[in-house]
Design an enzyme around this catalytic site. Structure first.
Site, PDB file in Angstrom:
ATOM      1  N   TYR A 106     -16.601 -14.057  66.247  1.00  0.00           N
ATOM      2  CA  TYR A 106     -17.805 -14.574  66.387  1.00  0.00           C
ATOM      3  C   TYR A 106     -18.302 -13.853  67.537  1.00  0.00           C
ATOM      4  O   TYR A 106     -18.197 -14.133  68.720  1.00  0.00           O
ATOM      5  CB  TYR A 106     -17.589 -16.297  66.667  1.00  0.00           C
ATOM      6  CG  TYR A 106     -18.626 -16.873  66.706  1.00  0.00           C
ATOM      7  CD1 TYR A 106     -20.173 -16.494  66.132  1.00  0.00           C
ATOM      8  CD2 TYR A 106     -18.932 -17.941  67.612  1.00  0.00           C
ATOM      9  CE1 TYR A 106     -21.182 -17.137  66.344  1.00  0.00           C
ATOM     10  CE2 TYR A 106     -20.114 -18.721  67.778  1.00  0.00           C
ATOM     11  CZ  TYR A 106     -21.395 -18.335  67.036  1.00  0.00           C
ATOM     12  OH  TYR A 106     -22.497 -18.838  67.147  1.00  0.00           O
ATOM     13  N   ASP A 149     -18.758 -13.345  61.946  1.00  0.00           N
ATOM     14  CA  ASP A 149     -20.007 -13.136  62.336  1.00  0.00           C
ATOM     15  C   ASP A 149     -20.577 -12.032  63.518  1.00  0.00           C
ATOM     16  O   ASP A 149     -20.104 -12.610  64.622  1.00  0.00           O
ATOM     17  CB  ASP A 149     -20.760 -14.376  62.715  1.00  0.00           C
ATOM     18  CG  ASP A 149     -22.002 -14.669  63.172  1.00  0.00           C
ATOM     19  OD1 ASP A 149     -22.790 -13.727  63.086  1.00  0.00           O
ATOM     20  OD2 ASP A 149     -22.559 -15.992  63.790  1.00  0.00           O
ATOM     21  N   HIS A 252     -24.466 -20.256  57.262  1.00  0.00           N
ATOM     22  CA  HIS A 252     -23.841 -18.701  56.639  1.00  0.00           C
ATOM     23  C   HIS A 252     -23.353 -19.020  55.294  1.00  0.00           C
ATOM     24  O   HIS A 252     -22.869 -20.083  55.085  1.00  0.00           O
ATOM     25  CB  HIS A 252     -22.849 -18.323  57.626  1.00  0.00           C
ATOM     26  CG  HIS A 252     -23.309 -17.980  58.806  1.00  0.00           C
ATOM     27  ND1 HIS A 252     -23.187 -16.745  59.389  1.00  0.00           N
ATOM     28  CD2 HIS A 252     -23.490 -18.807  60.051  1.00  0.00           C
ATOM     29  CE1 HIS A 252     -23.921 -16.549  60.558  1.00  0.00           C
ATOM     30  NE2 HIS A 252     -24.011 -17.823  61.011  1.00  0.00           N
TER      31      HIS A 252
END
Length: 261
Positions: A106, A149, A252
């Site tokens: 992340y 991500d 997402h």
DNA sequence: ATGGTGGGATGCCCA
């Protein structure tokens, strides 16, 4: 995805539907104490989670083995405002699943081009790249997946209106961020999803506000970067845009990679 | 007007 507990039912249904062997999750927004361990056990997955507070949080679930769990990568930068103790945030964890070193990542958001979180983001990526490069230098046959991500749109077609982003001095598209992403490609890692999901207009994230999803105004910011030995095994990939629909969807969509045995 | 949506240690911070 974001906020695992709020979407536990959706995750369970998606695991059922997708029949995937390994799932890397980012932005769980919970600490280990609150993690829904039993959800994954019920579904036949081993799971490891790294979460220290209500922010960030990463997990890896696997039904093909889950070994050598590692929280944070070597020399992962900390973040701390002036006068406060720097904190190593719960943004990266690894596990070996069926011989593949999986990193659930992340990447820091950056917030704005002149925010102190932007140099943090760039330094974080540089440090991760150094670590990833080391893995393939030590063992050129290593199968390594850097997935999650990335909070970067590497190409103009990865946002719905590049001029708007540039004019607004938006994050995710700035040259330093893009250079930080492309440095992984220079280090031998490949985006294994894009060849199977060509753009333009193909995204993995749509902001909750301003009807971005129905208006098809999204961003491609979630990637699976594979080492050479792993990239050679990829037989397909997809973005499950359907999962962005309906009540209680994450902002997402799941990104899926298929491998040859 | 410019975070208008959504989730979390909720009445504020983060994306």
């Amino acid at each position: 995805m974001n906020s695992l507990r709020a979407r536990a039912d959706r995750v369970e249904a998606w695991l059922q539907r997708s029949d995937c062997d390994v799932l890397a999750i980012q932005e769980t927004k919970c600490k280990d104490d609150n993690f829904p361990w039993e959800l994954f056990e019920r579904m036949g997955y081993e799971v490891a989670h790294f979460g220290v507070n209500q922010w960030n949080g990463v997990a890896i679930a696997s039904r093909v083995g889950l070994e050598d769990v590692e929280r944070t990568f070597l020399d992962q930068p900390s973040f701390g405002k002036a006068g406060k103790d720097p904190v190593q945030e719960a943004r990266a964890m690894a596990a070996t699943c069926a011989g593949i070193r999986i990193w659930s990542l992340y990447v820091p958001n950056g917030r704005s081009l002149d925010d102190e979180h932007m140099p943090y983001k760039l330094k974080w990526l540089e440090s991760l790249k150094t670590h990833a490069q080391e893995l393939v230098t030590q063992d050129p046959q290593a199968q390594v997946a850097l997935m999650g991500d990335w909070n970067i749109a590497p190409f103009d077609e990865d946002v719905w209106d590049i001029d708007l982003f540039i004019n607004n001095r938006s994050t995710h598209v700035s040259p330093p961020e893009r250079a930080a992403f492309h440095a992984f490609e220079s280090a031998g890692f490949t985006d294994v999803v894009r060849p199977y999901t060509p753009g333009p207009g193909v995204y993995t994230y749509w902001d909750y506000t301003q009807l971005r999803f129905p208006k098809k105004e999204g961003m491609r910011i979630d990637f699976v970067l594979a080492s050479p030995a792993l990239a050679a095994r990829v037989t397909g990939a997809s973005i499950d845009r359907e999962e962005r629909k309906g009540k209680g969807a994450s902002d997402h969509a799941p990104v899926v990679v298929e491998l040859a045995d």
